[in-house]
Design a protein around this motif. Sequence first.
Motif: not given
Length: 396
Positions: A3-5, A15-26, A381-390
């Motif tokens: 999610v970040s470089d 990388e991976g962020a939508a172009s309109h989203a603010p850049a992630f700065r570690p 910027i969420y990097t976790g699992a997509v919604p899934r079944e319990w």
Amino acid sequence: MPVSDPAAAPGAPAEGAASHAPAFRPGLEGVPATQSAICDIDGRQGHLTYRGYDAAILAAQSTFLETAYLLIWGELPTALQLRDFEHEVQMHRRVSFRIRDMMKSFPAQGHPMDALQASAASLGLFYSRRALDNPEYIYGAVVRLLAKIPTMVAAFQLIRKGQDPIQPRDDLPYAANFLYMLTEREPDPLAARIFDACLIIHAEHSLNASTFSARVTASTLTDPYAVVASAVGTLAGPLHGGANEDVLAMLEAIGSEDQVAPWLDRAIAERQKIMGFGHREYKVKDPRAVILQRLAEQLFDRFGHDPLYDLARKVEEVAASRLGPKGIYPNVDFYSGLVYRKLGIPRDLFTPIFAIARTAGWLAHWKEQLGANRIFRPSQIYTGAVPREWTPLEAR
Ligand code: ACO
């Protein structure tokens, strides 16, 4: 998916962020998180000002309490304001016997920063938080914290040795009284003056990690004791205030001047961080390291030389060719340990002493945050699992 470089060009979307989203700065590098009128750092010229005044001039001409007043209220005090402020701080140096008793139950082998964090937080049990818009409440909390933090640091030092804390001496100024409470000996005036100058140059440094912590905590409108306690916990880490302890350990591990180059080369090849070097803001030698080096030399002239200082200078010289091209030079922690060591202060008190000083800056930021408050609530910027079944336990 990364999610970040960190190496991405400033301002480029991760990388991976939508172009309109603010850049992630570690580490939020270069991201303004607040507006502040307290302190300014010129990291290219190596210049530091508090409320517009050169910190080096303040270290030479001011006192810690006068500088604290300047940082917190924005202007140098008049003679009357300073006298009243010093008097109030002096009157509030004692801590409740209940806090002393609580400290007696702390494990003696615990780190003094942890003891300080717990003790600072405990002040909130004694003093109400309900008047954050009242200037008298603000004044009282500032006085109480500046007055009691040094007493608590000194008290833990004696308590862990099985002794009773030494009561503050009302006739001694701030720095001299702290040194007295540590040793029960009135310090040499030069030692007290140099210690006071150390407090001045550690008093404030814009939005460093612990001050950011303080401002985030302040933004919830909690009490100032929680603000300072959260900042103390943040300062304790080895990448922040805790580095000053590690510098002496590193010098001892290097051992001799002929070992400096091979030791540094090995550490750099292993991608270890050289303690006391590097700073997010400074790309030249930290101006506070320059001042501390001068103070160390004054102490050595008066009280005798320290061979570790020669080693430190050698490390600085050799590191200049290895790390200098990357803008990595000694920071505030590189020489402070040598000063405190010469003053006879135990190594694990170096960071608590940093906290005594930085309480002034944290309180300035607390007050400033309250003046134009909006609770801190950044996005992520969420990097976790997509919604899934319990899956039921028996089916896993
Ligand atoms: N020794 C060797 N290399 C270093 C050092 C160092 N002390 N500091 C930074 N670098 C290198 C990093 O390895 C990195 O190299 P790369 O680009 O090849 O990967 C590059 O410089 C950038 O380093 P970061 O860690 O990304 O810099 P950042 O701004 O995040 O960190 C910090 C600043 C934490 C102060 C860092 O320099 C460090 O860890 N220093 C040692 C600990 C220290 O002295 N802390 C006290 C700081 S002052 C204070 O807080 C009061």
